[in-house]
Structure formats: C-alpha cells, structure tokens
Write an enzyme that holds these catalytic residues in place. Structure first.
Site, PDB file in Angstrom:
ATOM      1  N   CYS A  22       0.824  -1.206   0.000  1.00 49.11           N
ATOM      2  CA  CYS A  22       0.000   0.000   0.000  1.00 49.11           C
ATOM      3  C   CYS A  22       0.862   1.261   0.000  1.00 49.11           C
ATOM      4  CB  CYS A  22      -0.920   0.008   1.217  1.00 49.11           C
ATOM      5  SG  CYS A  22      -2.304   1.152   1.043  1.00 49.11           S
TER       6      CYS A  22
ATOM      7  N   ASP B 194      -5.853  -2.840  11.495  1.00 53.05           N
ATOM      8  CA  ASP B 194      -4.652  -2.007  11.556  1.00 53.05           C
ATOM      9  C   ASP B 194      -4.450  -1.539  12.998  1.00 53.05           C
ATOM     10  OD1 ASP B 194      -2.475  -0.533  10.734  1.00 53.05           O
ATOM     11  OD2 ASP B 194      -3.594   0.888   9.517  1.00 53.05           O
TER      12      ASP B 194
END
Length: 205
Positions: free
Chosen positions: A8, A125
């Site tokens: 990412c 996360d």
C-alpha cells in the site's frame, strides 16, 4: 494463510511496476490529502495483473466513485469513520469494499458486526491518532475474538522481520497481509529488494 499480499501507499510508476513484478496481489493508492503517500497525480504506470486498491478517509461518495472510475479501481479501502449506510451505498454502485478497523483493545472489535455483508474484506490495523501508517504493530492475539464472516487482511507495523511471526499466526478468516511504511526508502517509494526478500522468506517458511 491465503497469501494475499497487498503493498500500500505507492506513488511512482517504475516502483509500482517493479513491485507488481514480484507477484503481489494488490497495490494500494492513497487518495487522502493529509497522507505523505497521497497520490496527487496519475502515475505513468498502473498495475495490470495486481488488483488496484484506492484508499480513502471520510471522502465524499461522489469523489470515491470518480477516483474508482478514473483509476479503474478494483477495490475501495475505507480507512475513516465511514458508516454501514455509506458502505451500502457504494456497494450498491457495484464497488468492492475493504473496510479498515483500528485495533488496540478488545472493544475495538465490537463495531465490526454492523458491517456484516457490506465488505469483501476487512483490514485490521494499529490504532493511531492519524488514519493508519503508524509503522507500529498491535497485539494480534486480540483477533482471536473476531468470529465474523468476512475474511481480513492483517496490517500495522509488519516489517522485514515479521515473516516468522506471520507464519505462526493462525486465524480461519486471515486472507493475507498489507505492508506499507516499514518497507520504504521514502514515503510512497518502496524498497523492492527488501520486499522481494521478505516475500521469499514468507513463501519458503
């Protein structure tokens, strides 16, 4: 582990191409203006074999749809406080969703059930004052309490030395991992050799 590898926060054409050639499954582009990895302009190369993921934080649905169309995004990753109704609206527009949840305590898992059947994947996360990108790892054992239907990507602080811990972490809904800041030479620029070595180690263990 189902071995989805998502890289990412990419910004530069040749870097994107080189990472895709490592055989990763998803490449993430951040469309959040406050991120140091924000993709401000369309790069000269976008992935062809890897899935394209657009990352948004509390963005208007109109802008999400515009970016999805302009960049031919395969997935929309929502990293803010987007409601289940917001997700349903995008899903009704034919978009595939990844909803991120920030985890630091068991109670952080309670909000997830409201998103049942609205997302293709969840992403777990580390909780930070910002929206992701902390480079810190949360306690993965908290996920033993997650018993939802949607598969998830594990994110937050995964680094070049995480391969062994990842192989030892088991969960029936674990679909893969999301790596970002701990594999960079500068914000938005990934260290291709370091990621290549990490993937080799992950696949050989």
């Amino acid at each position: 582990m189902n071995n989805i590898i998502k890289v990412c926060g990419m910004t530069e054409a040749e870097n994107i191409r080189a990472i895709e050639e490592l055989g990763v499954d998803m490449v993430g582009f951040i469309f959040y203006p406050k991120s140091p990895r924000c993709l401000c302009e369309r790069p000269a190369y976008l992935p062809i074999s890897a899935k394209r993921v657009g990352v948004f934080v509390n963005e208007s649905k109109e802008n999400v749809r515009m970016y999805a169309d302009r960049f031919a995004l395969d997935y929309i990753q929502l990293h803010g406080n987007e409601s289940p109704e917001y997700c349903r609206s995008l899903r009704n527009n034919g978009l595939h969703l990844i909803k991120a949840f920030s985890i630091s305590l068991p109670k952080d898992l309670q909000a997830i059930s409201a998103y049942n059947d609205l997302c293709d994947y969840y992403l777990f996360d580390t909780k930070t004052p910002q929206y992701g990108g902390s480079g810190n790892q949360f306690d993965w054992n908290l996920l033993n309490r997650y018993n939802g239907d949607a598969s998830f990507l594990l994110s937050g602080g995964i680094n070049p030395y995480s391969a062994k811990a990842l192989r030892e972490f088991h969960h029936p809904r674990l679909a893969g991992i999301d790596i970002n800041s701990r594999f960079e030479t500068a914000p938005g620029i990934k260290d291709v050799e370091r990621i290549g070595r990490f993937l080799d180690e992950l696949r050989s263990l």
